[in-house]
Design an enzyme around this catalytic site. Structure first.
Site, PDB file in Angstrom:
ATOM      1  N   TYR A 219     -23.355  36.138  -2.505  1.00 39.27           N
ATOM      2  CA  TYR A 219     -24.373  35.347  -1.646  1.00 39.27           C
ATOM      3  C   TYR A 219     -24.741  34.084  -2.208  1.00 39.27           C
ATOM      4  CZ  TYR A 219     -24.739  40.193   0.912  1.00 39.27           C
ATOM      5  OH  TYR A 219     -24.215  41.237   1.572  1.00 39.27           O
TER       6      TYR A 219
ATOM      7  N   SER B 280     -26.572  44.197   9.205  1.00 42.19           N
ATOM      8  CA  SER B 280     -26.507  43.514  10.546  1.00 42.19           C
ATOM      9  C   SER B 280     -27.198  44.390  11.706  1.00 42.19           C
ATOM     10  CB  SER B 280     -25.255  42.750  10.914  1.00 42.19           C
ATOM     11  OG  SER B 280     -25.428  41.989  11.944  1.00 42.19           O
TER      12      SER B 280
END
Length: 285
Positions: free
Chosen positions: A53, A203
């Site tokens: 990330y 998500s």
């Protein structure tokens, strides 16, 4: 905040996906730290990250370092992942080689500043590497005391069962994409519920956006917006409460890059939807 279990860890029922704090379009560090602190103040104790990330080449672990600074001295579970990479051009790579996973874990340990990682997850199966070999690396890391529990991400039911045979009770979580727009992971969710494994939808808010709609025009609005209007809350909060209603093993990890968004997400843990409201929302097959 209500609590749920990931193995032996008790965490807030809504976690936080920290990826938006480090990838393309990320906020400045002051706002990023403020977002994590807002999450902590709201009762969030599970933070999901990964060594991949980051935005630019040469900054692997950006998100891990940020979380380590922002949560220092707090009783939290930082769940990180290994097995993916970002060259810096916006693309993603996959590397499930056991040697790579062990090196990645060592680097994550250093960045997080801990003796053992609470939850270490295989980020994605590598089609070039037998899945059992990647899982074997997690077994070795457990045996060496470098991780306390293991998890999987982006896996199917067969891979969950294989990993469960190898890892036993040390396999405590599965993190898959799951949302109102992506319901084809219900078999994996059901399997996790049967096995007592935490299911962490990533998500989780997909499918509730209505940016192209006139907010004053109800035509085309999703059921989540309908319920939200009745309750006087955001549709995002309703969506996360829907996730929590599906099974006690579900712990959604919505991403956040602003204090206001993470505060709103955290309040979903206290939103109990009625049977009539749930009847309007998607159901598992």
């Amino acid at each position: 905040m209500r609590r749920r279990l990931i193995g032996d860890f008790e965490v807030g029922a809504v976690g936080m996906g920290a990826m938006p704090l480090s990838v393309e379009g990320r906020p400045d560090e002051e706002r990023a730290i403020a977002t994590v602190h807002a999450a902590l103040d709201a009762g969030v104790t599970l933070f999901d990250t990964a060594d991949s990330y980051h935005w630019h080449a040469g900054e692997a672990g950006h998100n891990e370092r940020l979380l380590a600074r922002a949560t220092r001295g707090r009783d939290v579970l930082i769940a990180t992942k290994g097995g993916r990479g970002r060259p810096g051009d916006g693309s993603w790579t996959v590397n499930g080689d056991p040697r790579h996973l062990k090196r990645a874990c060592e680097a994550s340990l250093h960045r997080l500043g801990v003796e053992a990682i609470g939850l270490y997850q295989l980020h994605k199966p590598d089609p070039r590497v037998p899945f059992a070999e990647s899982v074997g690396a997690l077994c070795d890391l457990l045996d060496e005391g470098k991780i306390r529990a293991a998890g999987l991400s982006n896996v199917d039911a067969g891979q969950i069962l294989l990993a469960r045979r190898e890892l036993g009770e040390h396999l405590v979580s599965v993190q898959n994409r799951f949302s109102p727009a992506v319901l084809d992971g219900d078999a994996e969710l059901r399997l996790c519920a049967e096995l007592g494994i935490a299911f962490l939808p990533w998500s989780p808010l997909g499918g509730i956006a209505r940016s192209a709609l006139d907010e004053a025009d109800p035509v085309g609005e999703t059921p989540f917006h309908t319920v939200a209007k009745e309750r006087g809350v955001s549709p995002q909060r309703v969506c996360l409460a829907w996730h929590l209603s599906l099974s006690p093993v579900v712990i959604p990890i919505p991403g956040a890059s602003r204090p206001s968004s993470v505060r709103d997400s955290a309040q979903a843990a206290e939103l109990e939807l009625s049977a009539a409201e749930l009847a309007l929302l998607p159901r598992l097959s």
